[in-house]
Design an enzyme around this catalytic site. Structure first.
Site, short mmCIF file in Angstrom:
data_model
loop_
_atom_site.label_atom_id
_atom_site.label_comp_id
_atom_site.label_asym_id
_atom_site.label_seq_id
_atom_site.Cartn_x
_atom_site.Cartn_y
_atom_site.Cartn_z
CG HIS A 84 -0.46 0.22 2.52
ND1 HIS A 84 -0.19 -0.80 3.40
CD2 HIS A 84 -0.15 1.36 3.19
CE1 HIS A 84 0.24 -0.30 4.54
NE2 HIS A 84 0.29 1.01 4.43
CG ASP A 220 0.45 -4.17 2.81
OD1 ASP A 220 0.95 -3.67 1.79
OD2 ASP A 220 -0.25 -3.53 3.61
CB SER A 654 2.69 1.75 6.51
OG SER A 654 1.42 1.79 7.11
#
Length: 719
Positions: A84, A220, A654
Site C-alpha cells: 500500500h 502487503d 507502514s
C-alpha cells in the site's frame, strides 16, 4: 506466604515486560531502554541499533515517499516496503494493457526496473540534541509570542549553519511540545525504481473488509531499488546511475517467531497525541470523528458502486478508495476503543490528581494550577471551529473537481497582476496543463457528480448555520435550494469538467480570461470555501492552537515534574523511533481468542471468486494444493502469512521492519488491529497489537509464486 508474595511480584514484573508503550528516540536507547529491552530478550545493544561511530541498523531505514517507512535488504540497494506504500507508483505504471495492480509486476533483470518520477527515499545520517541552542534567549517571564519568535530565529540559523557545514539536509523538530529540540541530518535519494509487486489480490488480500482487522492474510509488500551516481551519492534519474551500496542492510531470518518472542519495530511513526487532556479526546472521538466517518462512508459507497461496474474505474480509483477507507475505518475503531477503555474518564481522574498535586505547593499552583481549567475554556471554542474545518475538508474538499479547480488560484492572481512577467504566467500554465493530464487520467465524472450533490447537501443541512460558507448559501439560493441541480449545471457548463474544453481554454489562454475562471461554479466554490476558511476559521483555529500548544508544553513539563520516576516518550512526529514488545495473542471480546499468527489455510477459507479482494490466484492455489512451500514453511510444515505483537505503532510505521532479538528481519509492519486503533490517543497493552507480514510469506511469494528467486539471492538469508 513470603515465597508466594515474591513469586507474585516476579510474575507481575514479567507480565509488565510483555508489552511496552512508547515510541522511543534511538539516540536515547542506551540511557532509557537498553536494559529493559535486554530483560525482555534482546540480545544486542543500543549501539547496534543507532550509532554515529559505526554502521548500524539506522543506516538501513528510510522514509519511503512522503509517509511510509522502508528498509534496505541487500548490499545492492534493494528496498522493501508495504504494497500500500508502493501502491501509487504501481498504479502510475498500470494501464489496461499492463495492469500491474491486478497482475503484479516483477523485474527479472535491472533493465526492467521502472523509474518513478518524484519518488524519493530519505536516510538519516545522525540526530543531535540541540535544546540548549534553540532555547537560548528564552526565559519564563517572556510572552509566548516572544518565545516563539526567538525559537524560530534560532532554528532557522542553526539549520542553515548545520546544512552548510555538513553537506547534508538539516531539520530541527520540537519534542514534548517544545520542551526539547533535536536536529536531524538526512540524505535524500531521488532515483528509486520499482522492482516487484504481487497482484493486488495478494498485496491487498481482503481489501477494505479486512483493513485494520485481525486475523489478516495480506501479502502487503512491494520491492524497490535505490540508485545513486558513480560516487554512491543521490542523483536525479539517469540510465547511468548504479544501485546504491548501503552502509548496512538487514539480514533476513527464516526461523520465524513464536508467542512471547521479543520483537522491535524501527521506523517513522507519523503522529500520536498521548498527552491530550480529556476534553480534547472527547472532541476528537465524540464530535469530529462521527461526522468524518459519515461523510467518508457516503463517498466510499459511491466509489465502490462505480468500481464494481468498470475495470478502468477500479484502476483509477483504487488508491483513492484505499486512502479514504483507511482513515474512515481507523476513526471508527478509535472512537470505539476510547469508549471501551473509558479513556476520557481515566484522563479526567488523572487530571484531578495533577490539580491536587499542583495545589500541594504555592510554586506548583502558580505555574500549573490553572492549566486544566484553561484547557476546558479554550476547547469550548476550538471544538466547534474544528468541526467546521472537518465539514470543509471532508465534504467541500471531498469533491475532486473542486480541489482541482482550486489549483487555478495562482493563475488568476498572476493574470490580474500586469507587472508579473509573461514567463512566469506561461510556466504556471504549463504546470496546470500537466496537472490536468494527471487529474483526468484517474477521474470518473459520474462518481464526482453524485458526490458533489450529496456532500454539499450534508454540509449545508447538518453544520451549524453560524459556520456556513457564504458561497454555499449563495449558490444554493441560485439553484432553488437544489444541490443536485447545482451539480448537474456545474458539470455541464464548467470549463474544468471536460478535458478537451479545458485543454482548448489553456492552449488559447489570455490574461483577461481569468474572468471566465472566476465565473466558473467550481472555481467559485473552491475560492469561496478557501476564503471562508481564511477569514472565519483559520485565524481563530491558529490562535487557539497556539494557546493549546503552549498549555501542552507546560502541562507535559508539569507531568514530568509530578512523576520524576516515570520515563516519558515524545509523541510521534514522523521522526525515527524504536518501539518494542513481544509476539502475543489477545482476547477482543468475551469468549473470543485470537492466535498470534495466521496461515495460508485462512486465505483458502476466505476465497470468494465473486469478490476481487478475495480472489485467490491459480498459481497460489497450486502451490497450496501441493504444499509446495519450500524452505519458507514453519517447523510444522505450515506456511504462515502474518503475525501480531505488542509493539506500539501508528501511521508512518507502514513498511517498517519487524526485527527479532538478534536484529534479523522477521516481518514487515503494515497495520494495527481494530481494537487497538485508539493507541494514538491512549495505549492499551491488553488490546493494542501491530500486524506484520511474516517475512517467510513475502519471500515465498517472490520466489515460489513469482519465480523471482534472483531477488532472494541478493539477500542475506539466515536459515
Amino acid at each position: 506466604m513470603k515465597k508466594t508474595l515474591i513469586t507474585l511480584v516476579l510474575l507481575l514484573a514479567i507480565m509488565r515486560l510483555t508489552a511496552i508503550e512508547g515510541m522511543w528516540l534511538p539516540i536515547l536507547l542506551q540511557q532509557l531502554n537498553e536494559k529493559e529491552m535486554q530483560q525482555m530478550g534482546f540480545r544486542l545493544t543500543a549501539e547496534d541499533i543507532y550509532s554515529v561511530n559505526q554502521n548500524s541498523m539506522k543506516d538501513a531505514i528510510v522514509i519511503f515517499g512522503r509517509g511510509c517507512t522502508g528498509e534496505i535488504i541487500s548490499p545492492e540497494g534493494l528496498l522493501l516496503t508495504n504494497h500500500h506504500c508502493g501502491h501509487g507508483a504501481i498504479q502510475r505504471h498500470s494501464s489496461l494493457e499492463n495492469d500491474y495492480l491486478q497482475d503484479g509486476f516483477w523485474a527479472m533483470n535491472r533493465s526492467e526496473e521502472l523509474p518513478n518520477a518524484g519518488l524519493t527515499v530519505t536516510l538519516l545520517v545522525r540526530m543531535e540534541d540541540v535544546t540548549q541552542t534553540i532555547l537560548k534567549g528564552v526565559n519564563a517571564d517572556m510572552s509566548e509570542i516572544m518565545r516563539d519568535s526567538i525559537i524560530r530565529i534560532n532554528i532557522k540559523a542553526l539549520e542553515k549553519q548545520s546544512a552548510d557545514s555538513s553537506g547534508y539536509d538539516a531539520q530541527i523538530r520540537p519534542f514534548y511540545f517544545g520542551n526539547e529540540y533535536y536536529i536531524f541530518f538526512t540524505e535524500t535519494f531521488r532515483d528509486v525504481r520499482l522492482v516487484g509487486a504481487p497482484p493486488s489480490n495478494i498485496g491487498n488480500f481482503g481489501g477494505d473488509t479486512d483493513n485494520w482487522m485481525w486475523p489478516r492474510h495480506t501479502g502487503d509488500f512491494s520491492l524497490f531499488r535505490i540508485y545513486a551516481d558513480e560516487n554512491n551519492k543521490p542523483a536525479d534519474y539517469s540510465p547511468d546511475n548504479v544501485p546504491y551500496t548501503p552502509k548496512y542492510h538487514f539480514p533476513i531470518s527464516l526461523k520465524g517467531v513464536e508467542k512471547d518472542d521479543f520483537t522491535f519495530v524501527f521506523g517513522y511513526p507519523g503522529r500520536t497525541q498521548q498527552y491530550l487532556p480529556a476534553v480534547a479526546v472527547e472532541g476528537i472521538t465524540e464530535v469530529s470523528n462521527p461526522v468524518a466517518i459519515k461523510l467518508r462512508e457516503r463517498r466510499l459507497e459511491t466509489f465502490q458502486s462505480a468500481m464494481n461496474e468498470s475495470q478502468l474505474v477500479r484502476i483509477q480509483y483504487a488508491s483513492k478508495y484505499a486512502g479514504v477507507a483507511n482513515g474512515w475505518k481507523k476513526m471508527i475503531g478509535e472512537s470505539r476503543g476510547i469508549k471501551r477503555m473509558e479513556a476520557i474518564d481515566k484522563k479526567r481522574e488523572h487530571e484531578q490528581e495533577f490539580m491536587n498535586w499542583a495545589a500541594s505547593k504555592p510554586a506548583y499552583e502558580a505555574k500549573y494550577g490553572g492549566i486544566i481549567p484553561a484547557f476546558e475554556a479554550i476547547y469550548k471554542h476550538f471544538i466547534p471551529l474544528n468541526l467546521s474545518r472537518t465539514y470543509m475538508s471532508e465534504a467541500g474538499l471531498g469533491i475532486e473537481m473542486l480541489r482541482f479547480a482550486g489549483q487555478f488560484a495562482d493563475l488568476v492572481r498572476m493574470s490580474k497582476d500586469k507587472k508579473k512577467p509573461d514567463e512566469e504566467k506561461q510556466k504556471r500554465l504549463l504546470a496546470l496543463k500537466n496537472a490536468a493530464d494527471g487529474f483526468f487520467k484517474n477521474y470518473h465524472e459520474p462518481i464526482d457528480k453524485k458526490i458533489m450533490a450529496e456532500m454539499l447537501e450534508i454540509y449545508f443541512s447538518e453544520l451549524n448555520p453560524v459556520y456556513h460558507p457564504e458561497v454555499l448559501t449563495e449558490l444554493r439560493a441560485e439553484f432553488n435550494n437544489d444541490f443536485e441541480a447545482l451539480s448537474n449545471h456545474a458539470y455541464e457548463k464548467s470549463i474544468f469538467a471536460d478535458p478537451e474544453r479545458l485543454k482548448n481554454f489553456l492552449d488559447n489562454y489570455k490574461p483577461r480570461d481569468h474572468k471566465k475562471i472566476e465565473r466558473d461554479v467550481f472555481y467559485r466554490l473552491a475560492s469561496g470555501l478557501n476564503e471562508h476558511f481564511r477569514n472565519n476559521i483559520a485565524g481563530s483555529v491558529q490562535k487557539y492552537e497556539r494557546q493549546l500548544d503552549s498549555l501542552q508544553r507546560i502541562y507535559v513539563q508539569g507531568l514530568m515534574e509530578m512523576q520524576p520516576e516515570r520515563r516519558f516518550y515524545p509523541d510521534a512526529n514522523f521522526t525515527l523511533r524504536i518501539t518494542y514488545g513481544k509476539v502475543d495473542d489477545y482476547y477482543p471480546m468475551d469468549a473470543v481468542h485470537y492466535s498470534h499468527y495466521s496461515t495460508i489455510e485462512g486465505i483458502m477459507e476466505k476465497e470468494n471468486p465473486d469478490i476481487y479482494d478475495y480472489v485467490v490466484e491459480d498459481r497460489l492455489k497450486e502451490l497450496y494444493s501441493n504444499a509446495d512451500y519450500g524452505r519458507y514453511a514453519d517447523s510444522d510444515g505450515q506456511l504462515r502469512v502474518c503475525f501480531i505483537a505488542s509493539n506500539h505503532t501508528t501511521g508512518g510505521n507502514s513498511g517498517s521492519p519487524v526485527l527479532n532479538a538478534d536484529g534479523h528481519l522477521v516481518g514487515i509492519n503494515f497495520d494495527r488491529n481494530w481494537e487497538g486503533t485508539m493507541s494514538d490517543l491512549m495505549y492499551d497493552p491488553d488490546m493494542c497489537r501491530n500486524i506484520s507480514l511474516d517475512i517467510r510469506y513475502c519471500l515465498f511469494i517472490i520466489d515460489k509464486f513469482a519465480g523471482a528467486g534472483h531477488l532472494v539471492g541478493e539477500m542475506s538469508i539466515i536459515e
